[in-house]
Design a protein around this motif. Structure first.
Motif, PDB file in Angstrom:
ATOM      1  N   UNK A   1       3.454  21.241 -23.168  1.00 25.79           N
ATOM      2  CA  UNK A   1       4.611  20.659 -22.615  1.00 25.79           C
ATOM      3  C   UNK A   1       4.658  19.179 -23.110  1.00 25.79           C
ATOM      4  N   UNK A   2       6.003  18.952 -23.242  1.00 23.62           N
ATOM      5  CA  UNK A   2       6.112  17.611 -23.374  1.00 23.62           C
ATOM      6  C   UNK A   2       6.752  17.053 -22.164  1.00 23.62           C
ATOM      7  N   UNK A   3       7.027  15.852 -21.944  1.00 26.04           N
ATOM      8  CA  UNK A   3       7.664  15.113 -20.882  1.00 26.04           C
ATOM      9  C   UNK A   3       8.826  15.491 -20.558  1.00 26.04           C
ATOM     10  N   UNK A   4       9.700  16.151 -21.487  1.00 25.84           N
ATOM     11  CA  UNK A   4      11.163  16.796 -21.189  1.00 25.84           C
ATOM     12  C   UNK A   4      10.894  18.051 -20.705  1.00 25.84           C
ATOM     13  N   UNK A   5       9.915  18.585 -20.705  1.00 25.43           N
ATOM     14  CA  UNK A   5       9.661  19.783 -20.146  1.00 25.43           C
ATOM     15  C   UNK A   5       9.256  20.065 -18.900  1.00 25.43           C
ATOM     16  N   UNK A   6       9.068  18.951 -18.227  1.00 23.74           N
ATOM     17  CA  UNK A   6       8.717  19.045 -16.751  1.00 23.74           C
ATOM     18  C   UNK A   6       9.438  18.089 -15.836  1.00 23.74           C
ATOM     19  N   UNK A   7       9.469  18.465 -14.570  1.00 30.08           N
ATOM     20  CA  UNK A   7      10.195  17.335 -13.481  1.00 30.08           C
ATOM     21  C   UNK A   7       9.449  17.450 -12.181  1.00 30.08           C
ATOM     22  N   UNK A   8       9.753  16.516 -11.467  1.00 30.06           N
ATOM     23  CA  UNK A   8       9.372  16.297 -10.221  1.00 30.06           C
ATOM     24  C   UNK A   8      10.135  16.884  -9.200  1.00 30.06           C
ATOM     25  N   UNK A   9       9.697  17.710  -8.351  1.00 26.24           N
ATOM     26  CA  UNK A   9      10.261  18.149  -6.924  1.00 26.24           C
ATOM     27  C   UNK A   9      10.029  17.237  -6.005  1.00 26.24           C
ATOM     28  N   UNK A  10      10.771  16.308  -5.666  1.00 25.34           N
ATOM     29  CA  UNK A  10      10.595  15.361  -4.261  1.00 25.34           C
ATOM     30  C   UNK A  10      10.554  16.256  -3.061  1.00 25.34           C
ATOM     31  N   UNK A  11       9.706  15.532  -2.214  1.00 25.31           N
ATOM     32  CA  UNK A  11       9.778  16.105  -0.909  1.00 25.31           C
ATOM     33  C   UNK A  11      10.974  16.198  -0.181  1.00 25.31           C
ATOM     34  N   UNK A  12      12.088  15.184  -0.291  1.00 26.21           N
ATOM     35  CA  UNK A  12      13.210  15.083   0.241  1.00 26.21           C
ATOM     36  C   UNK A  12      14.148  16.168  -0.547  1.00 26.21           C
ATOM     37  N   UNK A  13      13.742  16.906  -1.670  1.00 26.35           N
ATOM     38  CA  UNK A  13      14.597  17.925  -2.357  1.00 26.35           C
ATOM     39  C   UNK A  13      14.506  19.047  -1.651  1.00 26.35           C
ATOM     40  N   UNK A  14      13.362  19.304  -1.076  1.00 22.24           N
ATOM     41  CA  UNK A  14      13.167  20.520  -0.514  1.00 22.24           C
ATOM     42  C   UNK A  14      13.731  20.646   0.723  1.00 22.24           C
ATOM     43  N   UNK A  15      14.405  19.726   1.345  1.00 20.71           N
ATOM     44  CA  UNK A  15      14.997  20.044   2.748  1.00 20.71           C
ATOM     45  C   UNK A  15      16.534  20.429   2.551  1.00 20.71           C
TER      46      UNK A  15
ATOM     47  N   UNK B   1       0.745  -1.089  -0.079  1.00 17.35           N
ATOM     48  CA  UNK B   1      -0.002  -0.069   0.190  1.00 17.35           C
ATOM     49  C   UNK B   1       0.977   1.328  -0.161  1.00 17.35           C
ATOM     50  N   UNK B   2       0.611   2.334  -0.664  1.00 19.29           N
ATOM     51  CA  UNK B   2       0.993   3.561  -0.776  1.00 19.29           C
ATOM     52  C   UNK B   2       0.575   4.717  -0.201  1.00 19.29           C
ATOM     53  N   UNK B   3      -0.607   4.503   0.854  1.00 19.58           N
ATOM     54  CA  UNK B   3      -1.228   5.716   1.372  1.00 19.58           C
ATOM     55  C   UNK B   3      -0.488   6.685   2.112  1.00 19.58           C
ATOM     56  N   UNK B   4       0.704   6.335   2.394  1.00 21.09           N
ATOM     57  CA  UNK B   4       1.569   7.223   3.027  1.00 21.09           C
ATOM     58  C   UNK B   4       2.465   7.776   2.319  1.00 21.09           C
ATOM     59  N   UNK B   5       2.498   7.334   1.134  1.00 22.91           N
ATOM     60  CA  UNK B   5       3.504   7.933  -0.009  1.00 22.91           C
ATOM     61  C   UNK B   5       3.878   9.301  -0.066  1.00 22.91           C
ATOM     62  N   UNK B   6       4.927   9.937  -0.615  1.00 20.27           N
ATOM     63  CA  UNK B   6       4.797  11.295  -0.821  1.00 20.27           C
ATOM     64  C   UNK B   6       4.454  11.610  -2.138  1.00 20.27           C
ATOM     65  N   UNK B   7       4.415  10.533  -3.078  1.00 21.74           N
ATOM     66  CA  UNK B   7       4.162  10.423  -4.582  1.00 21.74           C
ATOM     67  C   UNK B   7       2.589  10.607  -4.866  1.00 21.74           C
ATOM     68  N   UNK B   8       1.775  11.672  -5.244  1.00 18.24           N
ATOM     69  CA  UNK B   8       0.635  11.689  -5.561  1.00 18.24           C
ATOM     70  C   UNK B   8       0.070  10.358  -6.633  1.00 18.24           C
ATOM     71  N   UNK B   9       1.110   9.948  -7.470  1.00 24.02           N
ATOM     72  CA  UNK B   9       0.654   8.875  -8.411  1.00 24.02           C
ATOM     73  C   UNK B   9       0.715   7.507  -7.755  1.00 24.02           C
ATOM     74  N   UNK B  10       1.449   7.330  -6.896  1.00 23.61           N
ATOM     75  CA  UNK B  10       1.504   6.174  -5.852  1.00 23.61           C
ATOM     76  C   UNK B  10       0.198   5.922  -5.118  1.00 23.61           C
ATOM     77  N   UNK B  11      -0.405   7.160  -4.584  1.00 26.93           N
ATOM     78  CA  UNK B  11      -1.491   7.252  -3.623  1.00 26.93           C
ATOM     79  C   UNK B  11      -2.594   6.888  -4.578  1.00 26.93           C
ATOM     80  N   UNK B  12      -2.589   7.615  -5.710  1.00 26.56           N
ATOM     81  CA  UNK B  12      -3.794   7.389  -6.861  1.00 26.56           C
ATOM     82  C   UNK B  12      -3.949   6.235  -7.242  1.00 26.56           C
ATOM     83  N   UNK B  13      -2.819   5.581  -7.598  1.00 28.34           N
ATOM     84  CA  UNK B  13      -2.925   4.096  -8.114  1.00 28.34           C
ATOM     85  C   UNK B  13      -3.260   3.028  -7.028  1.00 28.34           C
ATOM     86  N   UNK B  14      -3.019   3.503  -5.737  1.00 28.86           N
ATOM     87  CA  UNK B  14      -3.485   2.422  -4.635  1.00 28.86           C
ATOM     88  C   UNK B  14      -4.907   2.515  -4.845  1.00 28.86           C
ATOM     89  N   UNK B  15      -5.778   3.549  -5.050  1.00 23.91           N
ATOM     90  CA  UNK B  15      -7.008   3.742  -5.041  1.00 23.91           C
ATOM     91  C   UNK B  15      -7.855   3.344  -6.441  1.00 23.91           C
TER      92      UNK B  15
END
Length: 151
Positions: free
Chosen positions: A137-151, A6-20
């Protein structure tokens, strides 16, 4: 049978959505609900799904607030399943999956169902991801800023 992760506590919105909504049956139930199917028997006939699996998926979709259970509109003792606003917000996901399928899973002349605008009766325009100003935009023009990157 292995325990499902289960990914209900995951920082990734995709992982949480896939759980549901990530299994094929849940997405097909939601698709059918958009197509106006409301009753257990209708879902079962349309999907050819075993009753126990359908029951489980409907229960999960209700528990997550994607579907709600309502008394039957015809006044019978049956009940119906209806999309909530949270469920209706999945429309863009289903349209995106549909358009990806049209582009990649059908031969150019192979017939398939088509999603039409109710007013114009014409196919919907291709969905695009845009920046805040509306530039595509295409996939090369976006990136994910991870929670761990903000610290």
């Amino acid at each position: 049978m292995p325990q499902r992760v289960r990914h209900e506590g995951a920082e990734c919105p995709v992982a949480r959505a896939v759980d549901v909504i990530g299994d094929r049956w849940s997405l097909l139930i939601v698709r059918d609900a958009f197509d106006g199917i409301t009753r257990f028997g209708e879902f079962q006939r349309n999907l050819g799904l075993a009753k126990n699996i359908l029951s489980s998926r409907l229960r999960e979709l209700v528990a997550h607030g994607i579907l709600e259970v309502l008394p039957a509109a015809d006044g019978t003792a049956y009940h119906e399943y209806a999309l909530t606003q949270k469920g209706r917000d999945l429309f863009v996901i289903l349209v995106s999956l549909r358009q990806w399928g049209e582009d990649h899973l059908f031969e150019p002349t192979e017939p398939h169902s088509v999603l039409l605008d109710t007013k114009t009766k014409k196919p919907l325009r291709k969905l695009t991801v845009t920046d805040e100003s509306g530039r595509p935009l295409d996939s090369t023009e976006a990136f994910v800023r991870k929670v761990s990157d903000e610290q």
